[in-house]
Design a protein around this motif. Sequence first.
Motif, PDB file in Angstrom:
ATOM      1  N   ALA A 254       0.831  -1.204   0.000  1.00 29.31           N
ATOM      2  CA  ALA A 254       0.000   0.000   0.000  1.00 29.31           C
ATOM      3  C   ALA A 254       0.868   1.258   0.000  1.00 29.31           C
ATOM      4  O   ALA A 254       0.563   2.246  -0.676  1.00 29.31           O
ATOM      5  CB  ALA A 254      -0.934  -0.010   1.213  1.00 29.31           C
ATOM      6  N   GLU A 255       1.978   1.221   0.755  1.00 23.60           N
ATOM      7  CA  GLU A 255       2.880   2.371   0.787  1.00 23.60           C
ATOM      8  C   GLU A 255       3.545   2.583  -0.573  1.00 23.60           C
ATOM      9  O   GLU A 255       3.686   3.721  -1.040  1.00 23.60           O
ATOM     10  CB  GLU A 255       3.936   2.173   1.875  1.00 23.60           C
ATOM     11  CG  GLU A 255       4.815   3.388   2.077  1.00 23.60           C
ATOM     12  CD  GLU A 255       5.829   3.212   3.203  1.00 23.60           C
ATOM     13  OE1 GLU A 255       6.734   4.064   3.317  1.00 23.60           O
ATOM     14  OE2 GLU A 255       5.726   2.221   3.966  1.00 23.60           O
ATOM     15  N   TYR A 257       2.329   1.791  -3.428  1.00 24.36           N
ATOM     16  CA  TYR A 257       1.294   2.299  -4.328  1.00 24.36           C
ATOM     17  C   TYR A 257       1.073   3.796  -4.128  1.00 24.36           C
ATOM     18  O   TYR A 257       1.058   4.572  -5.088  1.00 24.36           O
ATOM     19  CB  TYR A 257       0.010   1.509  -4.100  1.00 24.36           C
ATOM     20  CG  TYR A 257      -1.164   1.968  -4.926  1.00 24.36           C
ATOM     21  CD1 TYR A 257      -1.190   1.754  -6.302  1.00 24.36           C
ATOM     22  CD2 TYR A 257      -2.244   2.602  -4.335  1.00 24.36           C
ATOM     23  CE1 TYR A 257      -2.278   2.160  -7.068  1.00 24.36           C
ATOM     24  CE2 TYR A 257      -3.337   3.022  -5.090  1.00 24.36           C
ATOM     25  CZ  TYR A 257      -3.347   2.791  -6.462  1.00 24.36           C
ATOM     26  OH  TYR A 257      -4.422   3.210  -7.206  1.00 24.36           O
ATOM     27  N   GLN A 258       0.931   4.201  -2.878  1.00 28.14           N
ATOM     28  CA  GLN A 258       0.683   5.619  -2.606  1.00 28.14           C
ATOM     29  C   GLN A 258       1.888   6.474  -2.975  1.00 28.14           C
ATOM     30  O   GLN A 258       1.743   7.558  -3.559  1.00 28.14           O
ATOM     31  CB  GLN A 258       0.312   5.814  -1.127  1.00 28.14           C
ATOM     32  CG  GLN A 258      -0.999   5.160  -0.713  1.00 28.14           C
ATOM     33  CD  GLN A 258      -2.225   5.863  -1.290  1.00 28.14           C
ATOM     34  OE1 GLN A 258      -2.131   6.614  -2.247  1.00 28.14           O
ATOM     35  NE2 GLN A 258      -3.382   5.605  -0.714  1.00 28.14           N
ATOM     36  N   GLU A 259       3.072   6.003  -2.641  1.00 29.06           N
ATOM     37  CA  GLU A 259       4.277   6.760  -3.002  1.00 29.06           C
ATOM     38  C   GLU A 259       4.459   6.799  -4.519  1.00 29.06           C
ATOM     39  O   GLU A 259       4.856   7.821  -5.088  1.00 29.06           O
ATOM     40  CB  GLU A 259       5.499   6.128  -2.338  1.00 29.06           C
ATOM     41  CG  GLU A 259       5.528   6.225  -0.824  1.00 29.06           C
ATOM     42  CD  GLU A 259       5.889   7.622  -0.341  1.00 29.06           C
ATOM     43  OE1 GLU A 259       6.439   8.407  -1.137  1.00 29.06           O
ATOM     44  OE2 GLU A 259       5.600   7.924   0.838  1.00 29.06           O
ATOM     45  N   ARG A 261       2.083   6.675  -6.776  1.00 29.31           N
ATOM     46  CA  ARG A 261       1.110   7.633  -7.299  1.00 29.31           C
ATOM     47  C   ARG A 261       1.661   9.058  -7.212  1.00 29.31           C
ATOM     48  O   ARG A 261       1.522   9.845  -8.154  1.00 29.31           O
ATOM     49  CB  ARG A 261      -0.199   7.542  -6.513  1.00 29.31           C
ATOM     50  CG  ARG A 261      -0.990   6.275  -6.693  1.00 29.31           C
ATOM     51  CD  ARG A 261      -2.214   6.282  -5.783  1.00 29.31           C
ATOM     52  NE  ARG A 261      -3.159   7.315  -6.161  1.00 29.31           N
ATOM     53  CZ  ARG A 261      -3.964   7.950  -5.316  1.00 29.31           C
ATOM     54  NH1 ARG A 261      -3.933   7.667  -4.021  1.00 29.31           N
ATOM     55  NH2 ARG A 261      -4.813   8.864  -5.748  1.00 29.31           N
ATOM     56  N   GLU A 399      -5.757  13.938  -5.975  1.00 28.09           N
ATOM     57  CA  GLU A 399      -5.701  13.196  -4.719  1.00 28.09           C
ATOM     58  C   GLU A 399      -7.047  12.537  -4.470  1.00 28.09           C
ATOM     59  O   GLU A 399      -7.118  11.417  -3.989  1.00 28.09           O
ATOM     60  CB  GLU A 399      -5.366  14.159  -3.571  1.00 28.09           C
ATOM     61  CG  GLU A 399      -4.970  13.444  -2.281  1.00 28.09           C
ATOM     62  CD  GLU A 399      -3.706  12.638  -2.457  1.00 28.09           C
ATOM     63  OE1 GLU A 399      -3.660  11.504  -1.936  1.00 28.09           O
ATOM     64  OE2 GLU A 399      -2.773  13.108  -3.115  1.00 28.09           O
ATOM     65  N   ALA A 479      -9.398   4.566   0.294  1.00 29.26           N
ATOM     66  CA  ALA A 479      -8.431   5.449  -0.368  1.00 29.26           C
ATOM     67  C   ALA A 479      -7.124   4.723  -0.641  1.00 29.26           C
ATOM     68  O   ALA A 479      -6.406   5.052  -1.570  1.00 29.26           O
ATOM     69  CB  ALA A 479      -8.169   6.679   0.507  1.00 29.26           C
ATOM     70  N   SER A 480      -6.819   3.688   0.162  1.00 23.76           N
ATOM     71  CA  SER A 480      -5.568   2.956  -0.049  1.00 23.76           C
ATOM     72  C   SER A 480      -5.572   2.213  -1.372  1.00 23.76           C
ATOM     73  O   SER A 480      -4.546   1.824  -1.878  1.00 23.76           O
ATOM     74  CB  SER A 480      -5.322   1.973   1.096  1.00 23.76           C
ATOM     75  OG  SER A 480      -6.298   0.947   1.087  1.00 23.76           O
ATOM     76  N   GLY A 482      -6.900   3.645  -4.006  1.00 25.88           N
ATOM     77  CA  GLY A 482      -6.982   4.676  -5.020  1.00 25.88           C
ATOM     78  C   GLY A 482      -8.386   4.847  -5.574  1.00 25.88           C
ATOM     79  O   GLY A 482      -8.577   5.438  -6.618  1.00 25.88           O
TER      80      GLY A 482
END
Length: 494
Positions: A254-255, A257-259, A261, A399, A479-480, A482
């Motif tokens: 998950a980290e 993916y978010q990073e 993005r 976002e 939100a994790s 997306g």
Amino acid sequence: MALPRARAGAWAAAAKVAQRRRRVEGAGRSPSPVTRSQRAALYVHWPYCEKRCSYCNFNKYIPRGVDEAAVRSCLVTEAQTLLRLSGVQRVESVFFGGGTPSLASPHTVAAVLEAVAQTAHLPTDSEVTLEVNPTSAPASKLAAFGAAGVNRLSIGLQSLDDTELQLLGRTHSASDALQTLAEARCLFPGRVSVDLMLGLPAQQVRPWLRQLEELLRHCDDHVSLYQLSLERGTALFTQVQQGALSAPDPELAAEMYQEGRAVLREAGFRQYEVSNFARNGALSTHNWTYWQCGQYIGVGPGAHGRFVPQGAGGLAREARIQTLEPDNWMKEVKLFGHGTRKRFSLGELELLEEVLAMGLRTDVGITHQGSSVFLGRSGCAGLPVADPSTSTPRGLAAENPLPCARRVTDVPASQGSVPGGPGAGLTLRTSQLSSWPSPGIPRGPPTVRWMGGPLSEVWEVASRVPTAARAGVVVSASASHGWSLKQRLAGRSF
């Protein structure tokens, strides 16, 4: 580079076939405007690979030899049969997937495209994508695919770390991947997509981000980020089950993916779908058809399709699955003209499930207009498809992928009666509505967070909210992942 005579001859034949197709399209035909029910995307499955990757459970085969002429003939026959059955008059895009379709000859690609152009209108500027494995597509063969009619490539790069590539069972190295990418960009500028995987066993965030940053120094305008899914029956699944490999850490994934993005957004990419990012308007037209619930026809062993068989007098959208095993599929195509093994009509609930599941994946979300057409008319071929290039600002990956209230949806009262009644619909995984109001929960309209899972039981969950409060219920997604959906559920829709 000199080519073997037989190979050069085959590629020259492919170019001639492509020229014939272009003459057919340019011979003065001015197709009359077609409705959305007469449009479709076409997927063509090439089922063969050099090697089975350790993570892949797709319908693929590693044969000792392939009678490509026989496979080509069957692909052509099935494409023509299903196009006539569907009543489709315009093919918006063609996608050659697999398997490893870059193992096929350009002549096969050209023959399929010519068959499509003879049966329906295939505009010369239609998106035609070919999936490519770096070790199966030297520059000369990529050029031949271009001459055959391909105008977009999707490269299965997967990683820029050789140890990870070996773990995944890939046949190429990081340097092979970058070389193929550079050659592809020269031949298909602005039309090359690359895949990068995340969440592998023992993979860490910082090294993976360095891979992504390295990729951005070489890539074109489309990137797909895919999280590893351990599928039963694959070598990786077995290794993790037996303890030979550590299970991927979902929090680290998950980290990543978010990073990732954030890195892509900083580089000017718009996240237009859960896993897909584009800049300069380079969205995948073909995949957008899937996510907007357009019609698509699946050709080849194990291919899936969803369309209204208007050519056979059908009125309802059908799901179709072709026979999996290539030899049996070919026998059926020779006997019946197609190898459809399963087909079933989709009812209102299945259509609602499709529009929810697909719409949640995109930054456009679910519109009132789209959902009402899906539920309110026979079939769903008439579903309005949003223009991916204009639905949101280019180059942006917001976002909140649904940035404004225009995506709020009210379900009309006339469509509140869904087959199955209570217990049929979308699962909202929450315990907050078990009583109303609950301790610690504000008395205002509740937020229901959907964390995925089967699309069922929306009515059971929503019925726990008093009628007076239903108009303010907000449904959103994790939100994790997306995803984001804000949908106002009017009290009358229950």
